[in-house]
Scaffold this motif. Sequence first.
Motif, PDB file in Angstrom:
ATOM      1  N   VAL A 188      67.550  41.253  44.550  1.00 52.89           N
ATOM      2  CA  VAL A 188      68.420  40.074  44.554  1.00 52.89           C
ATOM      3  C   VAL A 188      68.273  39.321  45.870  1.00 52.89           C
ATOM      4  O   VAL A 188      68.170  38.085  45.899  1.00 52.89           O
ATOM      5  N   LEU A 189      68.255  40.065  46.976  1.00 52.55           N
ATOM      6  CA  LEU A 189      68.053  39.445  48.283  1.00 52.55           C
ATOM      7  C   LEU A 189      66.656  38.822  48.369  1.00 52.55           C
ATOM      8  O   LEU A 189      66.492  37.735  48.939  1.00 52.55           O
ATOM      9  N   GLU A 190      65.668  39.493  47.807  1.00 53.12           N
ATOM     10  CA  GLU A 190      64.308  38.934  47.804  1.00 53.12           C
ATOM     11  C   GLU A 190      64.299  37.562  47.127  1.00 53.12           C
ATOM     12  O   GLU A 190      63.738  36.597  47.666  1.00 53.12           O
ATOM     13  N   GLU A 191      64.919  37.461  45.960  1.00 50.86           N
ATOM     14  CA  GLU A 191      64.971  36.170  45.258  1.00 50.86           C
ATOM     15  C   GLU A 191      65.704  35.122  46.080  1.00 50.86           C
ATOM     16  O   GLU A 191      65.319  33.950  46.120  1.00 50.86           O
ATOM     17  N   GLN A 192      66.777  35.554  46.741  1.00 50.82           N
ATOM     18  CA  GLN A 192      67.534  34.625  47.584  1.00 50.82           C
ATOM     19  C   GLN A 192      66.673  34.095  48.730  1.00 50.82           C
ATOM     20  O   GLN A 192      66.682  32.894  49.031  1.00 50.82           O
ATOM     21  N   LEU A 193      65.911  34.985  49.373  1.00 46.29           N
ATOM     22  CA  LEU A 193      65.045  34.580  50.484  1.00 46.29           C
ATOM     23  C   LEU A 193      63.916  33.686  50.010  1.00 46.29           C
ATOM     24  O   LEU A 193      63.542  32.723  50.708  1.00 46.29           O
ATOM     25  N   VAL A 194      63.368  33.963  48.842  1.00 40.52           N
ATOM     26  CA  VAL A 194      62.311  33.119  48.282  1.00 40.52           C
ATOM     27  C   VAL A 194      62.827  31.700  48.079  1.00 40.52           C
ATOM     28  O   VAL A 194      62.151  30.718  48.418  1.00 40.52           O
ATOM     29  N   ARG A 195      64.045  31.586  47.545  1.00 42.57           N
ATOM     30  CA  ARG A 195      64.635  30.250  47.342  1.00 42.57           C
ATOM     31  C   ARG A 195      64.970  29.596  48.675  1.00 42.57           C
ATOM     32  O   ARG A 195      64.695  28.400  48.878  1.00 42.57           O
ATOM     33  N   GLN A 196      65.571  30.369  49.566  1.00 39.05           N
ATOM     34  CA  GLN A 196      65.993  29.817  50.850  1.00 39.05           C
ATOM     35  C   GLN A 196      64.815  29.282  51.658  1.00 39.05           C
ATOM     36  O   GLN A 196      64.904  28.226  52.278  1.00 39.05           O
ATOM     37  N   PHE A 197      63.699  30.022  51.659  1.00 35.55           N
ATOM     38  CA  PHE A 197      62.519  29.616  52.424  1.00 35.55           C
ATOM     39  C   PHE A 197      61.542  28.778  51.606  1.00 35.55           C
ATOM     40  O   PHE A 197      60.497  28.372  52.115  1.00 35.55           O
ATOM     41  N   ASP A 198      61.902  28.537  50.338  1.00 33.82           N
ATOM     42  CA  ASP A 198      61.061  27.716  49.456  1.00 33.82           C
ATOM     43  C   ASP A 198      59.615  28.237  49.430  1.00 33.82           C
ATOM     44  O   ASP A 198      58.647  27.485  49.603  1.00 33.82           O
ATOM     45  N   LEU A 199      59.474  29.540  49.201  1.00 34.13           N
ATOM     46  CA  LEU A 199      58.155  30.167  49.245  1.00 34.13           C
ATOM     47  C   LEU A 199      57.363  29.903  47.963  1.00 34.13           C
ATOM     48  O   LEU A 199      57.885  30.087  46.855  1.00 34.13           O
ATOM     49  N   PRO A 200      56.109  29.503  48.079  1.00 36.12           N
ATOM     50  CA  PRO A 200      55.243  29.286  46.908  1.00 36.12           C
ATOM     51  C   PRO A 200      54.636  30.619  46.453  1.00 36.12           C
ATOM     52  O   PRO A 200      53.627  31.080  46.991  1.00 36.12           O
ATOM     53  N   LEU A 201      55.223  31.242  45.460  1.00 32.69           N
ATOM     54  CA  LEU A 201      54.853  32.603  45.081  1.00 32.69           C
ATOM     55  C   LEU A 201      53.425  32.719  44.544  1.00 32.69           C
ATOM     56  O   LEU A 201      52.795  33.777  44.667  1.00 32.69           O
ATOM     57  N   LYS A 202      52.898  31.648  43.971  1.00 31.92           N
ATOM     58  CA  LYS A 202      51.574  31.733  43.352  1.00 31.92           C
ATOM     59  C   LYS A 202      50.440  31.296  44.277  1.00 31.92           C
ATOM     60  O   LYS A 202      49.274  31.329  43.891  1.00 31.92           O
ATOM     61  N   ARG A 203      50.782  30.905  45.503  1.00 30.68           N
ATOM     62  CA  ARG A 203      49.757  30.437  46.436  1.00 30.68           C
ATOM     63  C   ARG A 203      49.297  31.589  47.329  1.00 30.68           C
ATOM     64  O   ARG A 203      50.094  32.405  47.779  1.00 30.68           O
ATOM     65  N   LYS A 204      47.997  31.646  47.587  1.00 35.20           N
ATOM     66  CA  LYS A 204      47.476  32.708  48.440  1.00 35.20           C
ATOM     67  C   LYS A 204      47.918  32.489  49.887  1.00 35.20           C
ATOM     68  O   LYS A 204      48.011  31.358  50.356  1.00 35.20           O
ATOM     69  N   LEU A 205      48.153  33.598  50.569  1.00 33.58           N
ATOM     70  CA  LEU A 205      48.634  33.529  51.942  1.00 33.58           C
ATOM     71  C   LEU A 205      47.672  32.785  52.856  1.00 33.58           C
ATOM     72  O   LEU A 205      48.086  32.078  53.781  1.00 33.58           O
ATOM     73  N   LYS A 206      46.378  32.908  52.622  1.00 33.86           N
ATOM     74  CA  LYS A 206      45.399  32.246  53.483  1.00 33.86           C
ATOM     75  C   LYS A 206      45.450  30.733  53.365  1.00 33.86           C
ATOM     76  O   LYS A 206      44.916  30.021  54.228  1.00 33.86           O
ATOM     77  N   HIS A 207      46.111  30.241  52.327  1.00 32.60           N
ATOM     78  CA  HIS A 207      46.217  28.795  52.136  1.00 32.60           C
ATOM     79  C   HIS A 207      47.561  28.240  52.616  1.00 32.60           C
ATOM     80  O   HIS A 207      47.815  27.045  52.472  1.00 32.60           O
ATOM     81  N   LEU A 208      48.395  29.096  53.177  1.00 28.19           N
ATOM     82  CA  LEU A 208      49.701  28.654  53.646  1.00 28.19           C
ATOM     83  C   LEU A 208      49.618  28.128  55.072  1.00 28.19           C
ATOM     84  O   LEU A 208      48.782  28.559  55.867  1.00 28.19           O
ATOM     85  N   SER A 209      50.525  27.210  55.403  1.00 25.80           N
ATOM     86  CA  SER A 209      50.658  26.749  56.785  1.00 25.80           C
ATOM     87  C   SER A 209      51.204  27.883  57.635  1.00 25.80           C
ATOM     88  O   SER A 209      51.736  28.873  57.114  1.00 25.80           O
ATOM     89  N   ARG A 210      51.095  27.739  58.955  1.00 26.60           N
ATOM     90  CA  ARG A 210      51.620  28.776  59.847  1.00 26.60           C
ATOM     91  C   ARG A 210      53.120  28.970  59.629  1.00 26.60           C
ATOM     92  O   ARG A 210      53.607  30.108  59.569  1.00 26.60           O
ATOM     93  N   GLY A 211      53.850  27.875  59.476  1.00 26.94           N
ATOM     94  CA  GLY A 211      55.288  27.982  59.263  1.00 26.94           C
ATOM     95  C   GLY A 211      55.621  28.714  57.979  1.00 26.94           C
ATOM     96  O   GLY A 211      56.531  29.555  57.940  1.00 26.94           O
ATOM     97  N   MET A 212      54.886  28.439  56.915  1.00 25.10           N
ATOM     98  CA  MET A 212      55.153  29.094  55.644  1.00 25.10           C
ATOM     99  C   MET A 212      54.760  30.568  55.687  1.00 25.10           C
ATOM    100  O   MET A 212      55.416  31.423  55.089  1.00 25.10           O
ATOM    101  N   ARG A 213      53.706  30.884  56.422  1.00 26.39           N
ATOM    102  CA  ARG A 213      53.312  32.288  56.581  1.00 26.39           C
ATOM    103  C   ARG A 213      54.411  33.073  57.315  1.00 26.39           C
ATOM    104  O   ARG A 213      54.698  34.215  56.968  1.00 26.39           O
ATOM    105  N   MET A 214      55.010  32.451  58.338  1.00 27.59           N
ATOM    106  CA  MET A 214      56.083  33.129  59.049  1.00 27.59           C
ATOM    107  C   MET A 214      57.304  33.305  58.147  1.00 27.59           C
ATOM    108  O   MET A 214      57.996  34.330  58.217  1.00 27.59           O
ATOM    109  N   LYS A 215      57.564  32.333  57.282  1.00 30.61           N
ATOM    110  CA  LYS A 215      58.662  32.491  56.330  1.00 30.61           C
ATOM    111  C   LYS A 215      58.398  33.677  55.405  1.00 30.61           C
ATOM    112  O   LYS A 215      59.304  34.465  55.107  1.00 30.61           O
ATOM    113  N   ALA A 216      57.152  33.796  54.947  1.00 27.37           N
ATOM    114  CA  ALA A 216      56.793  34.918  54.076  1.00 27.37           C
ATOM    115  C   ALA A 216      56.946  36.243  54.814  1.00 27.37           C
ATOM    116  O   ALA A 216      57.420  37.239  54.246  1.00 27.37           O
ATOM    117  N   ALA A 217      56.555  36.270  56.094  1.00 27.52           N
ATOM    118  CA  ALA A 217      56.691  37.485  56.893  1.00 27.52           C
ATOM    119  C   ALA A 217      58.164  37.848  57.066  1.00 27.52           C
ATOM    120  O   ALA A 217      58.548  39.022  56.970  1.00 27.52           O
TER     121      ALA A 217
END
Length: 310
Positions: free
Chosen positions: A111-140
């Motif tokens: 439940v917390l995972e889903e909340q964090l995904v929404r809060q950080f607006d994480l693109p679940l289907k995009r590969k990490l190597k294609h993410l911006s530095r800011g989005m990678r830190m959000k994923a981390a």
Amino acid sequence: MKLAIRTEKLSRRFGKTVAVDRVDLEVPEGAIYALVGANGAGKTTMIKMLMNIFRPSDGRAEVLGVDAAHLAGNAFTRIGYVSENQEMPEWMTTGGMLSYYRSFYPQWDPVLEEQLVRQFDLPLKRKLKHLSRGMRMKAAFASSLAYRPSLIVLDEPFSGLDPLVRDELIEGLLERAPETTVFLSSHDLAEIESFSSHIGFLEEGRLLFSEELPVLSERFREVTVTLERPSVLPEKCPASWLQIEAAECVVRFVHSNYKHEITERELAEFFPSARNISLDPMPLRSIFLAIAKSGRSHVQSTANTKGIKA
């Protein structure tokens, strides 16, 4: 007082270079503790010893009651760790990474995972190597917060991020703060002043002080004394007076041990001819600059500086 982190004479040398020098540190449970200092001060080395990435040359450290030299395996299910140079499985998608990590943490909260995904607006289907530095830190951050660790260790987590991403990460961190201890390193005072509860200042591997942030802010004042006539300071001024400057009838210095009425009375006795004495609160950046400059130049002696004598 229960401690999340405790070190005793913790030191690390690389050849003849001393990176961390006999650090005694205590981080209370529930604190948001910021270890600050310039680049190269020893912050990352300190954190790597706490995480059992580096072994200390001398001394010891305890993390969540466990000798840091014994941290391994299940112990890390209680610790979240994020570094500015975070290594991530770049070939995975964001969602794939979260799914993969989920299996390693029994207390992972979907439940917390889903909340964090929404809060950080994480693109679940995009590969990490294609993410911006800011989005990678959000994923981390999401992958380290979703299992509700007892301790979150962050090594320069906001370095190089734009203000919006930084604020989003801080907000996510603060929402978890009531249930965890946060220990972070930073060289940017502005980014930690607004939310840290405790602070330590590391310079050239030495811990110059460690205390609650409100206490630190309260004991420093910028003092300006306006006198009736010019005079000369005595050779020895109180050790708590830093960065003493004098010009004509004005003396300025930083008082590092302000105690309200006691300090005001002492200053009135020291400067009986003063027309005015002002004591102004200082921002964190000014406090650290005063400490750093005083440590290097031994301001107590104030060589070649003219001043005022009572």
